[in-house]
Structure formats: C-alpha cells, structure tokens
Motif scaffolding. Structure first.
Motif, PDB file in Angstrom:
ATOM      1  N   TYR A 149     -12.668  -6.212   1.851  1.00 38.01           N
ATOM      2  CA  TYR A 149     -11.464  -5.464   2.188  1.00 38.01           C
ATOM      3  C   TYR A 149     -11.836  -4.141   2.830  1.00 38.01           C
ATOM      4  CZ  TYR A 149      -9.060  -8.841  -0.712  1.00 38.01           C
ATOM      5  OH  TYR A 149      -8.556 -10.007  -1.221  1.00 38.01           O
ATOM      6  N   PRO A 150     -11.020  -3.633   3.739  1.00 35.01           N
ATOM      7  CA  PRO A 150     -11.309  -2.326   4.354  1.00 35.01           C
ATOM      8  C   PRO A 150     -11.307  -1.228   3.289  1.00 35.01           C
ATOM      9  CG  PRO A 150      -9.434  -3.409   5.427  1.00 35.01           C
ATOM     10  CD  PRO A 150      -9.814  -4.243   4.258  1.00 35.01           C
ATOM     11  N   SER A 151     -11.986  -0.143   3.577  1.00 39.33           N
ATOM     12  CA  SER A 151     -12.112   0.933   2.586  1.00 39.33           C
ATOM     13  C   SER A 151     -10.772   1.557   2.224  1.00 39.33           C
ATOM     14  CB  SER A 151     -13.078   2.006   3.093  1.00 39.33           C
ATOM     15  OG  SER A 151     -12.610   2.529   4.319  1.00 39.33           O
ATOM     16  N   ASN A 152      -9.794   1.492   3.114  1.00 42.40           N
ATOM     17  CA  ASN A 152      -8.480   2.075   2.836  1.00 42.40           C
ATOM     18  C   ASN A 152      -7.477   1.039   2.291  1.00 42.40           C
ATOM     19  OD1 ASN A 152      -8.054   0.570   5.143  1.00 42.40           O
ATOM     20  ND2 ASN A 152      -6.728   2.108   6.093  1.00 42.40           N
ATOM     21  N   TYR A 153      -7.939  -0.145   1.962  1.00 46.81           N
ATOM     22  CA  TYR A 153      -7.025  -1.229   1.559  1.00 46.81           C
ATOM     23  C   TYR A 153      -6.235  -0.888   0.295  1.00 46.81           C
ATOM     24  CZ  TYR A 153      -5.266  -5.926   0.756  1.00 46.81           C
ATOM     25  OH  TYR A 153      -4.453  -6.996   0.562  1.00 46.81           O
ATOM     26  N   CYS A 154      -6.845  -0.133  -0.624  1.00 41.15           N
ATOM     27  CA  CYS A 154      -6.143   0.226  -1.875  1.00 41.15           C
ATOM     28  C   CYS A 154      -4.933   1.113  -1.631  1.00 41.15           C
ATOM     29  CB  CYS A 154      -7.093   0.915  -2.842  1.00 41.15           C
ATOM     30  SG  CYS A 154      -8.381  -0.171  -3.459  1.00 41.15           S
ATOM     31  N   SER A 155      -4.888   1.773  -0.502  1.00 40.99           N
ATOM     32  CA  SER A 155      -3.754   2.653  -0.211  1.00 40.99           C
ATOM     33  C   SER A 155      -2.677   1.965   0.635  1.00 40.99           C
ATOM     34  CB  SER A 155      -4.242   3.918   0.496  1.00 40.99           C
ATOM     35  OG  SER A 155      -4.851   3.578   1.717  1.00 40.99           O
ATOM     36  N   THR A 156      -2.861   0.692   0.959  1.00 41.22           N
ATOM     37  CA  THR A 156      -1.859  -0.006   1.765  1.00 41.22           C
ATOM     38  C   THR A 156      -0.669  -0.425   0.910  1.00 41.22           C
ATOM     39  OG1 THR A 156      -2.840  -2.186   1.433  1.00 41.22           O
ATOM     40  CG2 THR A 156      -3.624  -0.903   3.344  1.00 41.22           C
ATOM     41  N   LEU A 157       0.459  -0.550   1.560  1.00 40.77           N
ATOM     42  CA  LEU A 157       1.685  -0.988   0.880  1.00 40.77           C
ATOM     43  C   LEU A 157       1.505  -2.393   0.297  1.00 40.77           C
ATOM     44  CD1 LEU A 157       4.627  -0.351   0.171  1.00 40.77           C
ATOM     45  CD2 LEU A 157       5.268  -1.353   2.373  1.00 40.77           C
ATOM     46  N   GLN A 158       0.823  -3.242   1.021  1.00 42.18           N
ATOM     47  CA  GLN A 158       0.576  -4.613   0.565  1.00 42.18           C
ATOM     48  C   GLN A 158      -0.176  -4.621  -0.771  1.00 42.18           C
ATOM     49  OE1 GLN A 158      -1.824  -6.789   3.330  1.00 42.18           O
ATOM     50  NE2 GLN A 158      -1.797  -8.674   2.134  1.00 42.18           N
ATOM     51  N   PHE A 159      -1.215  -3.834  -0.889  1.00 42.10           N
ATOM     52  CA  PHE A 159      -2.007  -3.770  -2.114  1.00 42.10           C
ATOM     53  C   PHE A 159      -1.188  -3.165  -3.247  1.00 42.10           C
ATOM     54  CE2 PHE A 159      -5.126  -1.874  -4.999  1.00 42.10           C
ATOM     55  CZ  PHE A 159      -5.976  -2.949  -5.201  1.00 42.10           C
ATOM     56  N   GLN A 160      -0.476  -2.089  -2.969  1.00 44.56           N
ATOM     57  CA  GLN A 160       0.307  -1.423  -4.000  1.00 44.56           C
ATOM     58  C   GLN A 160       1.468  -2.288  -4.485  1.00 44.56           C
ATOM     59  OE1 GLN A 160       1.136   2.481  -2.446  1.00 44.56           O
ATOM     60  NE2 GLN A 160      -1.019   3.058  -2.515  1.00 44.56           N
ATOM     61  N   CYS A 161       2.094  -3.032  -3.592  1.00 43.03           N
ATOM     62  CA  CYS A 161       3.147  -3.975  -4.015  1.00 43.03           C
ATOM     63  C   CYS A 161       2.547  -5.092  -4.873  1.00 43.03           C
ATOM     64  CB  CYS A 161       3.861  -4.571  -2.809  1.00 43.03           C
ATOM     65  SG  CYS A 161       4.964  -3.418  -1.991  1.00 43.03           S
ATOM     66  N   GLY A 162       1.362  -5.528  -4.505  1.00 39.57           N
ATOM     67  CA  GLY A 162       0.680  -6.541  -5.309  1.00 39.57           C
ATOM     68  C   GLY A 162       0.363  -6.029  -6.701  1.00 39.57           C
ATOM     69  N   LEU A 163      -0.091  -4.771  -6.806  1.00 37.95           N
ATOM     70  CA  LEU A 163      -0.341  -4.167  -8.119  1.00 37.95           C
ATOM     71  C   LEU A 163       0.952  -4.062  -8.929  1.00 37.95           C
ATOM     72  CD1 LEU A 163      -2.875  -1.248  -7.510  1.00 37.95           C
ATOM     73  CD2 LEU A 163      -3.280  -3.430  -8.633  1.00 37.95           C
ATOM     74  N   LEU A 164       2.025  -3.665  -8.272  1.00 37.85           N
ATOM     75  CA  LEU A 164       3.313  -3.566  -8.953  1.00 37.85           C
ATOM     76  C   LEU A 164       3.737  -4.929  -9.503  1.00 37.85           C
ATOM     77  CD1 LEU A 164       5.836  -1.880  -9.696  1.00 37.85           C
ATOM     78  CD2 LEU A 164       6.769  -2.556  -7.470  1.00 37.85           C
ATOM     79  N   LEU A 165       3.615  -5.970  -8.689  1.00 39.79           N
ATOM     80  CA  LEU A 165       3.951  -7.325  -9.143  1.00 39.79           C
ATOM     81  C   LEU A 165       3.051  -7.764 -10.297  1.00 39.79           C
ATOM     82  CD1 LEU A 165       4.635  -9.250  -5.828  1.00 39.79           C
ATOM     83  CD2 LEU A 165       6.259  -8.775  -7.656  1.00 39.79           C
TER      84      LEU A 165
END
Length: 177
Positions: A149-165
């Motif tokens: 994953y790119p180094s900034n992937y944790c800050s993407t909306l996709q990643f954060q929505c996945g964490l929320l789910l």
C-alpha cells in the motif's frame, strides 16, 4: 363467478385438510434429526470453534515470519533507502486487525461460550476449517507478501471507511456474542 345464480344457493365444498408434517418454522429439527446422519457425529462446539478458526492465525503467523520486509519497514526518504525500524503502515494495521479478529473468534469466544453448548455435526467444523484455511492463506499472503500500500494509504477515505466498518462489526459481534 356464477352469473344469474345466488351465491347462497351454491353448496360449500369442504376443503381437504392439510396433513401436518411436524415441521413448523419454530420446530424444524424434530423430524430432520434422523436425516442428519450424513453430517457426521456431534462434536463439542467450543473445541470445534477453536479448531476451525485457528488456520487464520496460523497462516498469518507463517506469512508474517516469511514476509517481504519492505512491506513493514519505513522508507527514510525519497531515495527509498531502507530503515531498520518497523512502521505502523497499512499492511501492518490490516494484518493486525485480521489477527485480532481471529484471536477473538478462535480463543476468546470459545472460552466465553456456554460449556453446555449444543454439539455441532462434524461436517460443519470440517467445512469451516477448509474455508478458514483458504481465507487465512489469501489474506495473510496478500498483507505480508503481495500488496504494498502507498505510504499515505492510512489517511485515505477508503481506508478510514474500512476501519469504521471494521469497528462497527466488532461492536455488533461483541454485542451478539
């Protein structure tokens, strides 16, 4: 409809009664128990649950030990020089959450189950064991060796929505257990 006739003049035909099969939506298992021989002998639910969830943890451990170290190390600069310090990046977070979930399902949940839980037929844990072997293999292989994953992937909306789910699922899971 009958034309020109009074509906009261027609004789009511008795409706044939439906034969009760003994199977109602609330009592399906009564007559089916004798037909479940092909599912195998009953086995302890707590032990089964533990054993059929373990392959996820085992594959995660195996692939973490044999991981591509570039997926779990920081890059110091734009020249992509390797650092010796471990990072908390998307690969690590995803693998950690996967393992945490299955530690809960394989170890914590069976310990919290009622010791007198109804045994389950052997085919159920065998099928689940097959599924979790495939699931653990693919998830751990992807997180530890294939997907960078790119180094900034944790800050993407996709990643954060996945964490929320994921955490919503944790709450639902804990409440329903």
């Amino acid at each position: 409809p009958s034309f020109g006739k009074n509906n009261n003049d027609q004789k009511q035909q008795p409706q044939p009664q439906r034969q009760q099969s003994g199977r109602s939506p609330t009592n399906i298992s009564n007559n089916n128990d004798k037909h479940k021989w092909w599912l195998g002998p009953p086995v302890n639910a707590r032990i089964s649950f533990c054993l059929f969830e373990l392959p996820n943890i085992m594959w995660s451990w195996y692939y973490y030990v044999h991981r591509d170290s570039d997926l779990f190390l920081w890059r110091n600069n734009d020249n992509h020089e390797r650092s010796t310090s471990y990072s908390v990046n998307a690969n690590f977070i995803l693998l950690f959450l996967f393992v945490a979930h299955y530690v809960n399902r394989a170890i914590v949940y069976p310990l919290r189950m009622d010791p007198n839980s109804k045994p389950m037929p052997l085919l159920i844990p065998l099928a689940a064991f097959g599924f979790t072997n495939c699931n653990g293999y693919m998830q751990a292989l992807n997180a530890c060796r294939l997907q960078k994953y790119p180094s900034n992937y944790c800050s993407t909306l996709q990643f954060q929505c996945g964490l929320l789910l994921f955490f919503m699922g944790v709450c639902i899971n804990v409440q329903s257990d």
